[in-house]
Structure formats: structure tokens, C-alpha cells
Motif scaffolding. Sequence first.
Motif, PDB file in Angstrom:
ATOM      1  N   ALA A 272       0.981  -0.917   0.046  1.00 36.95           N
ATOM      2  CA  ALA A 272       0.113   0.048   0.067  1.00 36.95           C
ATOM      3  C   ALA A 272       0.770   1.296   0.080  1.00 36.95           C
ATOM      4  N   LYS A 273       0.681   2.208  -0.647  1.00 38.46           N
ATOM      5  CA  LYS A 273       1.450   3.487  -0.996  1.00 38.46           C
ATOM      6  C   LYS A 273       1.077   4.411   0.192  1.00 38.46           C
ATOM      7  N   GLY A 274      -0.136   4.284   0.835  1.00 46.27           N
ATOM      8  CA  GLY A 274      -0.471   5.151   1.739  1.00 46.27           C
ATOM      9  C   GLY A 274      -0.755   6.628   1.401  1.00 46.27           C
ATOM     10  N   TYR A 275      -1.238   7.400   2.300  1.00 47.13           N
ATOM     11  CA  TYR A 275      -1.752   9.037   2.071  1.00 47.13           C
ATOM     12  C   TYR A 275      -0.251   9.726   1.984  1.00 47.13           C
ATOM     13  N   GLU A 276      -0.636  10.834   0.979  1.00 47.08           N
ATOM     14  CA  GLU A 276       0.223  11.920   0.991  1.00 47.08           C
ATOM     15  C   GLU A 276      -0.349  13.211   1.475  1.00 47.08           C
ATOM     16  N   VAL A 277       0.344  14.143   2.017  1.00 42.34           N
ATOM     17  CA  VAL A 277      -0.029  15.560   2.396  1.00 42.34           C
ATOM     18  C   VAL A 277      -1.069  15.789   1.196  1.00 42.34           C
TER      19      VAL A 277
ATOM     20  N   VAL B 195      -8.389  -0.735  18.034  1.00 41.58           N
ATOM     21  CA  VAL B 195      -7.399  -1.818  17.586  1.00 41.58           C
ATOM     22  C   VAL B 195      -7.894  -2.088  16.197  1.00 41.58           C
ATOM     23  N   ASP B 196      -6.878  -2.140  15.384  1.00 41.84           N
ATOM     24  CA  ASP B 196      -6.974  -2.375  13.866  1.00 41.84           C
ATOM     25  C   ASP B 196      -7.045  -3.920  13.576  1.00 41.84           C
ATOM     26  N   GLU B 197      -8.144  -4.493  13.961  1.00 36.29           N
ATOM     27  CA  GLU B 197      -8.223  -5.819  13.518  1.00 36.29           C
ATOM     28  C   GLU B 197      -8.235  -6.039  12.122  1.00 36.29           C
ATOM     29  N   GLY B 198      -7.239  -7.209  11.669  1.00 36.87           N
ATOM     30  CA  GLY B 198      -7.231  -7.564  10.234  1.00 36.87           C
ATOM     31  C   GLY B 198      -6.141  -6.540   9.787  1.00 36.87           C
ATOM     32  N   GLN B 199      -5.624  -5.636  10.410  1.00 40.63           N
ATOM     33  CA  GLN B 199      -4.742  -4.807   9.985  1.00 40.63           C
ATOM     34  C   GLN B 199      -5.106  -4.298   8.460  1.00 40.63           C
ATOM     35  N   LYS B 200      -5.975  -3.779   8.288  1.00 35.88           N
ATOM     36  CA  LYS B 200      -6.645  -3.032   7.140  1.00 35.88           C
ATOM     37  C   LYS B 200      -6.610  -1.639   6.983  1.00 35.88           C
ATOM     38  N   ILE B 201      -6.344  -0.798   8.189  1.00 37.91           N
ATOM     39  CA  ILE B 201      -6.471   0.695   8.100  1.00 37.91           C
ATOM     40  C   ILE B 201      -4.974   1.238   8.315  1.00 37.91           C
ATOM     41  N   TYR B 202      -3.961   0.677   8.939  1.00 34.92           N
ATOM     42  CA  TYR B 202      -2.692   1.206   8.809  1.00 34.92           C
ATOM     43  C   TYR B 202      -2.007   1.125   7.488  1.00 34.92           C
ATOM     44  N   PRO B 203      -2.034   0.176   6.626  1.00 30.90           N
ATOM     45  CA  PRO B 203      -1.594   0.228   5.238  1.00 30.90           C
ATOM     46  C   PRO B 203      -2.229   1.181   4.590  1.00 30.90           C
ATOM     47  N   LEU B 204      -3.622   1.295   4.599  1.00 33.89           N
ATOM     48  CA  LEU B 204      -4.266   2.473   3.886  1.00 33.89           C
ATOM     49  C   LEU B 204      -3.666   3.860   4.299  1.00 33.89           C
TER      50      LEU B 204
ATOM     51  N   GLY C 216      -0.830   4.348   5.428  1.00 34.46           N
ATOM     52  CA  GLY C 216       0.717   4.394   5.090  1.00 34.46           C
ATOM     53  C   GLY C 216       1.434   4.348   6.428  1.00 34.46           C
ATOM     54  N   ALA C 217       0.994   4.150   7.408  1.00 38.06           N
ATOM     55  CA  ALA C 217       1.764   4.126   8.712  1.00 38.06           C
ATOM     56  C   ALA C 217       2.674   2.858   8.758  1.00 38.06           C
ATOM     57  N   THR C 218       4.079   3.026   9.139  1.00 38.87           N
ATOM     58  CA  THR C 218       5.007   2.189   9.134  1.00 38.87           C
ATOM     59  C   THR C 218       5.697   2.067  10.599  1.00 38.87           C
ATOM     60  N   LYS C 219       5.424   2.928  11.325  1.00 39.85           N
ATOM     61  CA  LYS C 219       5.962   3.025  12.687  1.00 39.85           C
ATOM     62  C   LYS C 219       5.165   3.103  13.805  1.00 39.85           C
ATOM     63  N   THR C 220       5.343   2.957  15.064  1.00 41.30           N
ATOM     64  CA  THR C 220       4.613   3.272  16.208  1.00 41.30           C
ATOM     65  C   THR C 220       5.398   4.297  17.151  1.00 41.30           C
ATOM     66  N   PRO C 221       5.188   5.469  17.454  1.00 42.87           N
ATOM     67  CA  PRO C 221       4.053   6.133  16.950  1.00 42.87           C
ATOM     68  C   PRO C 221       4.093   6.855  15.442  1.00 42.87           C
ATOM     69  N   HIS C 222       3.099   6.816  14.741  1.00 42.57           N
ATOM     70  CA  HIS C 222       3.075   7.496  13.238  1.00 42.57           C
ATOM     71  C   HIS C 222       1.917   8.356  13.393  1.00 42.57           C
ATOM     72  N   VAL C 223       2.054   9.764  13.193  1.00 42.01           N
ATOM     73  CA  VAL C 223       0.901  10.562  13.049  1.00 42.01           C
ATOM     74  C   VAL C 223       0.408  11.116  11.847  1.00 42.01           C
TER      75      VAL C 223
ATOM     76  N   VAL D 138      -5.365  15.154   4.718  1.00 40.32           N
ATOM     77  CA  VAL D 138      -4.289  15.222   5.537  1.00 40.32           C
ATOM     78  C   VAL D 138      -3.459  16.398   5.394  1.00 40.32           C
ATOM     79  N   LYS D 139      -3.068  17.098   6.587  1.00 43.23           N
ATOM     80  CA  LYS D 139      -2.394  18.104   6.457  1.00 43.23           C
ATOM     81  C   LYS D 139      -0.876  18.061   7.047  1.00 43.23           C
ATOM     82  N   TYR D 140      -0.731  16.641   7.767  1.00 48.26           N
ATOM     83  CA  TYR D 140       0.873  16.656   8.275  1.00 48.26           C
ATOM     84  C   TYR D 140       0.825  15.052   8.481  1.00 48.26           C
ATOM     85  N   ILE D 141       1.971  14.514   8.254  1.00 47.75           N
ATOM     86  CA  ILE D 141       2.634  13.060   8.304  1.00 47.75           C
ATOM     87  C   ILE D 141       3.862  13.117   8.984  1.00 47.75           C
ATOM     88  N   GLY D 142       3.674  12.166  10.286  1.00 46.83           N
ATOM     89  CA  GLY D 142       5.141  12.021  10.817  1.00 46.83           C
ATOM     90  C   GLY D 142       5.437  11.898  12.043  1.00 46.83           C
TER      91      GLY D 142
END
Length: 219
Positions: free
Chosen positions: A39-44, A139-148, A150-157, A169-173
Motif C-alpha cells: 500500500a502506498k499510503g496517503y500523502e499530504v 484496535v486495527d483488527e485484520g490490519q486493514k487501516i494502517y496500510p491504507l 501508510g503508517a510504518t512505525k509506532t508512533p506515526h501521526v 491530510v495536513k501533516y504526516i510523521g
Amino acid sequence: MKNLKILMAVFIAGLGLLSFTAADHDKNNPQKVNASAPAKGYEVGDAAADFKLKNIDGKMVSLSDFKSARGFIVVFTCNHCPYAKKYEDRIVELDKKFKDQGYPVIAVNPNDPNVQPEDGYKQMIERAKQKGFTFPYLVDEGQKIYPLYGATKTPHVFVLQKENGKNIVKYIGAIDNNYENPNDVSEYYVQDAVNALIKGESVKMTKTVAIGCTIKVKK
């Protein structure tokens, strides 16, 4: 020589037909083509999708539930990660500071508990109580939301702002520039981004590198 040219022509034509057939097959089976693509994930500037995930109180929570919100501070975090633990108090402070101004924190645990048992649902409930979380901890059951997202770390904002019925989306990181000691922070990325949005200004620093543990994916 003439026979060789004929054979070469037939060979080239065969390759062309094979390529056309493969391309046509891929076009009619896009899911197969993209099945292994990450998944590419979101951009600003992208519109972030809403979600419906289970909170630590057992209720299902969506961004659309927050009718009066002007935006959101979506934080992908967890229980076990040392980086996430360092930021817990600061995440609570962000929620306390900005919730009443229209930007509540929405925390999401993206980790698979079979890979990291400390990030199980019961442990989430215990951790939230221990740390006094003032925000939903989903809880992201099934892990469907974080790849949508584009989160890769904990924490990721991901800081979102409501615009024309969409969550933009206005800020990522990262939350700030010093995970080890809040007293040594010199750049408050999330805080500055939300303050700018509240004032109707553009976010100056729109993307930074998230520092934390890798998300634990189901094997």
C-alpha cells in the motif's frame, strides 16, 4: 538465409502475441496484478478514509462520530514499543490541549497480537487505564487501516482537517524532534501543525520521518 529470416519473423510475432495476451489478462485481473504490491499510503493533501474500529470500551468508533470536530490527530501507536511509551504522556497532552479546540486524538493500535502479545486487546485496556488515556484507543483488527494510511512505525501521526465533508491530510510523521526527553524538544511538529490549522494558516512542516518501532504484521 531466407529461411532464417522467416523463422525470426515468426518468433518475433509469437512474442508479440504472448505479450498482448499477458497484458490483456492483467488488465482483466487487476487484483492479481496488484496483489503483492504494498500500500502506498496517503500523502499530504489526500482525503483520508474513515474507519470503524473497536475501542477499549468495546464500542465501535468512526471519525464520523465526532460531529463537532474540525479535524483529528490520528496516532498509530501500541503498548510495547519503547518509543510509543516515551510518547504516551505527550499524546495525552495533545488530546487535552486540542480536543476542545476541535482536534481530538484518535489512537490506533496496528500490531498483530499474535506477533507481539503485549499489544493484545486486554493489554490495551490495561495500558489505557494505567496511563489515563483521554482518547479512543482502537484496535486495527485484520490490519486493514494502517496500510491504507501508510503508517510504518509506532508512533506515526496523521493530522487531518475536515474540508467539504472530507478528512484532508495536513501533516504526516513524528510528534516532535526528541523522543527521549520532552524537555529537550525544540520542534513540536504536531502541535505546530494543529495550531496553524486552528488559526487558518498553512502548515509549514507538512512531513517528517516517523521514529519508532516497525509495525508487527501477521505472519
